[in-house]
Design a protein around this motif. Structure first.
Motif, short mmCIF file in Angstrom:
data_model
loop_
_atom_site.label_atom_id
_atom_site.label_comp_id
_atom_site.label_asym_id
_atom_site.label_seq_id
_atom_site.Cartn_x
_atom_site.Cartn_y
_atom_site.Cartn_z
N GLY A 165 35.23 -71.12 -26.24
CA GLY A 165 35.10 -71.90 -25.02
C GLY A 165 35.70 -71.12 -23.86
N PHE A 166 35.34 -71.48 -22.64
CA PHE A 166 35.72 -70.67 -21.50
C PHE A 166 37.24 -70.61 -21.33
CE2 PHE A 166 36.10 -69.43 -17.04
CZ PHE A 166 35.24 -68.36 -17.01
N GLY A 167 37.91 -71.75 -21.50
CA GLY A 167 39.36 -71.78 -21.36
C GLY A 167 40.05 -70.90 -22.38
N SER A 168 39.63 -71.00 -23.64
CA SER A 168 40.26 -70.20 -24.68
C SER A 168 39.90 -68.72 -24.52
CB SER A 168 39.84 -70.69 -26.07
OG SER A 168 38.44 -70.62 -26.25
N THR A 169 38.73 -68.42 -23.96
CA THR A 169 38.35 -67.04 -23.70
C THR A 169 39.32 -66.39 -22.71
OG1 THR A 169 36.01 -67.46 -24.16
CG2 THR A 169 36.53 -65.52 -22.84
N VAL A 170 39.60 -67.08 -21.62
CA VAL A 170 40.54 -66.56 -20.63
C VAL A 170 41.95 -66.49 -21.22
CG1 VAL A 170 41.61 -66.97 -18.38
CG2 VAL A 170 39.16 -67.34 -18.68
N HIS A 171 42.33 -67.52 -21.99
CA HIS A 171 43.66 -67.54 -22.59
C HIS A 171 43.87 -66.41 -23.61
CE1 HIS A 171 44.54 -71.46 -20.81
NE2 HIS A 171 45.78 -71.28 -21.21
N SER A 172 42.77 -65.85 -24.13
CA SER A 172 42.92 -64.76 -25.10
C SER A 172 43.51 -63.51 -24.46
CB SER A 172 41.57 -64.43 -25.74
OG SER A 172 40.69 -63.78 -24.82
N LEU A 173 43.63 -63.50 -23.13
CA LEU A 173 44.21 -62.35 -22.43
C LEU A 173 45.71 -62.49 -22.21
CD1 LEU A 173 41.50 -61.93 -19.64
CD2 LEU A 173 41.70 -60.63 -21.76
N VAL A 174 46.24 -63.70 -22.39
CA VAL A 174 47.63 -63.95 -22.00
C VAL A 174 48.60 -63.09 -22.80
CG1 VAL A 174 49.48 -65.67 -22.00
CG2 VAL A 174 47.22 -66.28 -21.12
N LYS A 175 48.49 -63.09 -24.11
CA LYS A 175 49.45 -62.33 -24.91
C LYS A 175 49.25 -60.82 -24.78
CE LYS A 175 50.87 -66.08 -27.87
NZ LYS A 175 51.20 -66.58 -29.21
N GLN A 198 40.24 -56.53 -30.23
CA GLN A 198 40.22 -57.84 -30.88
C GLN A 198 38.80 -58.41 -30.83
OE1 GLN A 198 43.20 -59.92 -28.63
NE2 GLN A 198 41.95 -60.13 -26.80
N ASN A 199 38.31 -58.79 -31.98
CA ASN A 199 36.95 -59.32 -32.06
C ASN A 199 36.71 -59.86 -33.46
OD1 ASN A 199 34.33 -59.94 -31.25
ND2 ASN A 199 33.54 -57.99 -31.98
N TRP A 200 36.09 -61.01 -33.55
CA TRP A 200 35.72 -61.55 -34.86
C TRP A 200 34.72 -62.67 -34.65
CZ3 TRP A 200 40.56 -62.59 -32.76
CH2 TRP A 200 40.82 -63.92 -32.46
N ASP A 201 34.08 -63.06 -35.74
CA ASP A 201 33.14 -64.18 -35.71
C ASP A 201 33.78 -65.42 -36.30
OD1 ASP A 201 31.04 -62.72 -34.54
OD2 ASP A 201 30.57 -61.83 -36.47
N ASP A 202 34.14 -65.36 -37.56
CA ASP A 202 34.72 -66.53 -38.23
C ASP A 202 36.15 -66.28 -38.70
OD1 ASP A 202 32.38 -68.16 -38.01
OD2 ASP A 202 31.48 -66.93 -39.57
N ASP A 203 36.40 -65.16 -39.34
CA ASP A 203 37.71 -64.87 -39.92
C ASP A 203 38.58 -64.13 -38.91
OD1 ASP A 203 36.96 -66.01 -42.34
OD2 ASP A 203 36.05 -64.13 -43.02
N ILE A 204 39.78 -64.61 -38.68
CA ILE A 204 40.71 -63.98 -37.76
C ILE A 204 41.43 -62.84 -38.48
CG2 ILE A 204 42.69 -64.32 -36.24
CD1 ILE A 204 41.93 -67.24 -36.03
N PRO A 205 41.33 -61.62 -37.98
CA PRO A 205 41.96 -60.49 -38.67
C PRO A 205 43.48 -60.65 -38.74
CG PRO A 205 40.39 -59.73 -37.01
CD PRO A 205 40.57 -61.20 -36.80
N GLY A 206 44.06 -60.23 -39.87
CA GLY A 206 45.49 -60.35 -40.05
C GLY A 206 46.30 -59.58 -39.03
N GLU A 207 45.81 -58.40 -38.62
CA GLU A 207 46.53 -57.60 -37.64
C GLU A 207 46.63 -58.32 -36.30
OE1 GLU A 207 48.05 -54.08 -37.60
OE2 GLU A 207 48.43 -55.38 -39.32
N PHE A 208 45.57 -59.02 -35.93
CA PHE A 208 45.59 -59.76 -34.67
C PHE A 208 46.58 -60.91 -34.74
CE2 PHE A 208 43.76 -62.98 -31.73
CZ PHE A 208 43.95 -62.27 -30.56
N VAL A 209 46.61 -61.60 -35.86
CA VAL A 209 47.57 -62.69 -36.04
C VAL A 209 49.00 -62.16 -35.95
CG1 VAL A 209 48.45 -64.42 -37.66
CG2 VAL A 209 45.98 -64.09 -37.41
N ARG A 210 49.23 -61.00 -36.57
CA ARG A 210 50.57 -60.40 -36.52
C ARG A 210 51.00 -60.13 -35.08
NH1 ARG A 210 52.45 -55.39 -35.82
NH2 ARG A 210 50.37 -54.47 -35.90
N CYS A 211 50.08 -59.61 -34.28
CA CYS A 211 50.41 -59.29 -32.89
C CYS A 211 50.61 -60.55 -32.06
CB CYS A 211 49.32 -58.41 -32.29
SG CYS A 211 49.27 -56.73 -33.00
N LEU A 212 49.82 -61.58 -32.32
CA LEU A 212 50.01 -62.84 -31.62
C LEU A 212 51.39 -63.42 -31.91
CD1 LEU A 212 46.64 -64.79 -32.01
CD2 LEU A 212 47.44 -63.50 -30.04
N LYS A 213 51.82 -63.30 -33.16
CA LYS A 213 53.09 -63.89 -33.56
C LYS A 213 54.28 -63.23 -32.89
CE LYS A 213 51.78 -65.89 -38.02
NZ LYS A 213 52.01 -65.87 -39.49
#
Length: 327
Positions: free
Chosen positions: A58-68, A132-147
């Motif tokens: 969604g548009f809001g979550s797309t923009v929010h993906s830049l915050v971290k 960062q890019n995925w369709d259904d499964d969120i890559p573990g490396e991306f989750v690690r960086c978000l955390k």
């Protein structure tokens, strides 16, 4: 993105909170740092940059993906290049909708490099955020960086250096203010729309209210199951804020025609500002055959937004996200 926070609201005693000198000064400092990271002198000073890839939902979550990713650039000292990856939204570039990170328009004076330090980054997250890019499964490396920037896990230590005392809400709010500066074309459209719908010109406060009845609030078995409150529940919160901050004008964004037909008579104490030109669910009848994994089904409903989730409509090419952003 740390949804289960203990405090789900921020209600400053003074509104806007930038009327508080301490808040205003901290906002100016952060704005000047972001201005520097996107500005012309950063590359020669820091020698490295980060161009985050948008994660398109969604548009809001797309923009929010830049915050971290931006928080990472602030913490470790990376210049900021414009984001990339607006493929689903059919935009040629970030500056189709928003100001380029290079644009200094309306920003506080660019800070000196001494306030944004380049430090050793062993996290590997700059590369992760750029790809960062995925369709259904969120890559573990991306989750690690978000955390690394999780308030739930790290408290106020999750925010960039120097902002610990201000906390996550302050940091994210100011980063988003930097990110969503509209492009000149979009800004001109906003001003035309405000004039057309009767936006107050005397500086009176306006409360923005989004009442959703399409997309995630669709009442279908393939919708997301989100619990969506009715309009009277929304108005309870509106009245609370209106009393606290002396607000009489409400900008109402909604895909519900039913509410538009009644809101001005059922809530006469407020002036509702509504863009009547926006196409909402219920404006046209469409008969459409679609093939889904579970089989062939017939969709006979009123209006695109009443028929399917925005994410699915973008993926199917049913809507042009970049044009939607200009409306």
């Amino acid at each position: 993105m740390n949804f289960p926070l203990k405090n789900a609201e921020y209600l400053p005693e003074v509104f806007p909170d930038t009327a508080n000198p301490a808040i205003a000064n901290a906002s100016t400092i952060l704005e000047s740092q972001l201005s520097y990271l996107g500005g012309p002198n950063c590359s020669s000073d820091l020698g490295r940059s980060l161009s985050p890839r948008l994660v398109e939902f969604g548009f809001g979550s797309t923009v929010h993906s830049l915050v971290k990713p931006v928080m990472h650039a602030l913490k470790y000292g990376y210049c900021l290049a414009d984001p990339h990856g607006l493929s689903r939204y059919n935009c040629s570039s970030w500056d189709s909708l928003f100001r380029s990170f290079k644009s200094q328009d309306g920003l506080a004076a660019t800070t000196s490099k001494s306030t944004v330090s380049k430090i050793v980054d062993n996290t590997g997250c700059a590369s992760v955020f750029e790809n960062q890019n995925w369709d259904d499964d969120i890559p573990g490396e991306f989750v690690r960086c978000l955390k690394l920037y999780s308030r739930h896990l790290h408290g106020n230590d999750s925010v960039p250096n120097g902002l610990e005392s201000k906390g996550l809400f302050f940091t994210v709010s100011n980063i988003l203010r930097f990110l969503v500066r509209p492009s000149k074309a979009v800004e001109a459209e906003i001003e035309r729309t405000k004039k057309r719908i009767g936006w107050p010109t005397n500086g009176e406060k306006v409360l923005g209210l989004h009442f959703r009845r399409g997309d995630s609030c669709l009442e279908h078995d393939y919708a997301r199951g989100r619990k969506c409150d009715n309009f009277p529940k929304y108005m309870e919160e509106v009245r609370r804020l209106a009393m606290k901050y002396d607000i009489k004008h409400i900008y109402l964004a909604t895909d519900s025609e039913t509410i538009l037909d009644s809101v001005k008579t059922t809530h006469p104490l407020f002036t509702f500002l509504v863009d009547e030109k926006i196409q909402r669910g219920g404006k046209r009848l469409e008969l459409r055959l679609k093939f889904e994994q579970e089989g062939l089904w017939l969709a006979l409903e009123f209006g695109l937004r009443k028929r399917e989730l925005v994410d699915k409509a973008l993926s199917n090419g049913d809507i042009d996200g970049c044009k939607e952003g200009h409306r």
